[in-house]
Enzyme design. Structure first.
Site: not given
Ligand code: ADP
Ligand code: F6P
Length: 323
Positions: A174, A130, A157, A75, A128, A105-106, A14, A132
């Site tokens: 989320r 969040d 408000r 993604r 990110t 993010g993670d 995101g 998080d």
């Molecule tokens: P964020 O980085 O904000 O946590 P996502 O969880 O959607 O967002 O992860 C972003 C992208 O990172 C994913 O669409 C994918 O390309 C890659 N990714 C996530 N998890 C893995 C994984 N376990 N192994 C390899 N790539 C990953």
């Molecule tokens: O970037 C984090 C976040 O905003 C979460 O809080 C939310 O659930 C998610 O991304 C939504 O992402 P998208 O609508 O881009 O799939």
């Protein structure tokens, strides 16, 4: 001296306000230290597809104040497969990328960890809204998102006061309730419902409203994190059970955009610079984090195992403050 000559940079997952400031910092400090910097568009999709171009000092002009990410983000499901990772590794070779800076993010860090396992040096910068990421007290974008949600809630408000209503606001998060909790405190919510904590509508929402009414309150704010959801249904139940008119607002992606706050721009700049400085010293497979309010770096594998918890004392404080 570093063996690394060319750095790739991408944003993934995101988007978050301040990602542009991080890209700018990587590009400008990178070029300053003699690296060639390659911009990879649309996250890991761009790496796999070779959507990669060289960045210059001027490629990052006029972006420090802009929300979103000029490199765009995505993604990329295929990156979760061995085939996707290997394709990323071979594309990095084709473009001469010796090390990759991943802003995200993670989930994005997990992708970077896989690349590191296959021999491509990586660095992570936390981006990110969040907040998080377990290893870091702060993620770029969080402060701007908080301020956006606070601005919206202050407006809500006003109208809740005029009509003596209850307003139910759903904010992003989320899996994490940091936005909900901190906006709830900043804006004086009667109830804050987080994905990390189980809740009962009667005990955690209806009761505080009725008790507030008995103490003379005339309007009420309920904040629900997206991961819990159901703001519209909760508003209906409040009306049914208390007789107080209720309205729901789902704030949504407005929280992901907008010009980054000073704090996000400065954090992003410092974190981007730190990532490049480490690469200059031939240090890699690290993630940048904020710890005890200092910008530090941690091993990417260890960082991904770290968890952070919502502070129960703050939750309790929010209840006292809304009496
Ligand atoms: P964020 O980085 O904000 O946590 P996502 O969880 O959607 O967002 O992860 C972003 C992208 O990172 C994913 O669409 C994918 O390309 C890659 N990714 C996530 N998890 C893995 C994984 N376990 N192994 C390899 N790539 C990953
Ligand atoms: O970037 C984090 C976040 O905003 C979460 O809080 C939310 O659930 C998610 O991304 C939504 O992402 P998208 O609508 O881009 O799939």
């Amino acid at each position: 001296m570093s063996d690394i000559k060319t750095i790739g940079v991408l944003t993934s997952g995101g988007d978050a306000p301040g990602m542009n400031a991080a890209i700018r910092a990587v590009v400008r400090t990178g070029i300053h230290h003699g690296f060639k910097v390659m911009g990879i568009r649309k996250g890991y999709n761009g790496l796999i597809n070779g959507d990669i171009t060289e960045m210059t000092l001027r490629s990052v002009s006029d972006i420090v104040h802009r929300g979103g990410t000029v490199l765009q983000t995505a993604r990329c499901l295929s990156f979760k497969t061995e085939e996707g990772i290997l394709r990323g590794i071979s594309m990095a070779k084709v473009f001469g990328i010796d090390a990759l800076v991943v802003i995200g993010g993670d989930g994005s860090y997990r992708g970077a960890k896989e690349l590191a396992k296959h021999g491509l040096p990586v660095m992570g910068i936390p981006g990110t809204i969040d907040n998080d990421i377990g290893c870091s007290e702060y993620t770029v974008g969080y402060d701007t998102a908080l301020n956006t949600a606070q601005d919206a809630l202050d407006k809500i408000r006003d109208t809740a006061y005029s009509h003596e209503r209850c307003s139910v606001l759903e904010v992003m998060g989320r899996h994490a309730g940091y936005i909900a909790l901190n906006v709830g405190i900043a804006c004086g919510a009667e109830s804050i419902i987080l994905p990390e904590k189980s809740f009962e509508i009667d005990k955690d929402i209806i009761k505080p409203i009725i008790e507030g009414r008995n103490r003379g309150k005339k309007h009420y704010i309920v904040i629900i994190a997206e991961g819990v959801g159901g703001a519209i249904e909760v508003a209906k139940e409040i009306e049914t059970k208390t007789g107080i008119e209720a309205r729901a607002t789902i704030l949504g992606h407005i929280q992901r955009g907008g010009s980054p706050t000073v704090y996000d721009r400065v954090m992003a700049s410092m974190m981007g610079a730190k990532a490049v400085e480490l690469l200059k010293n031939n240090v890699f497979n690290r993630v940048i984090a904020l710890k005890d309010n200092k910008v530090v770096d941690l091993d990417i594998v260890e960082a991904l195992e770290m968890k952070k918890e919502i502070d129960n004392d703050i939750i309790e404080l929010s209840k006292i403050l809304s009496l």
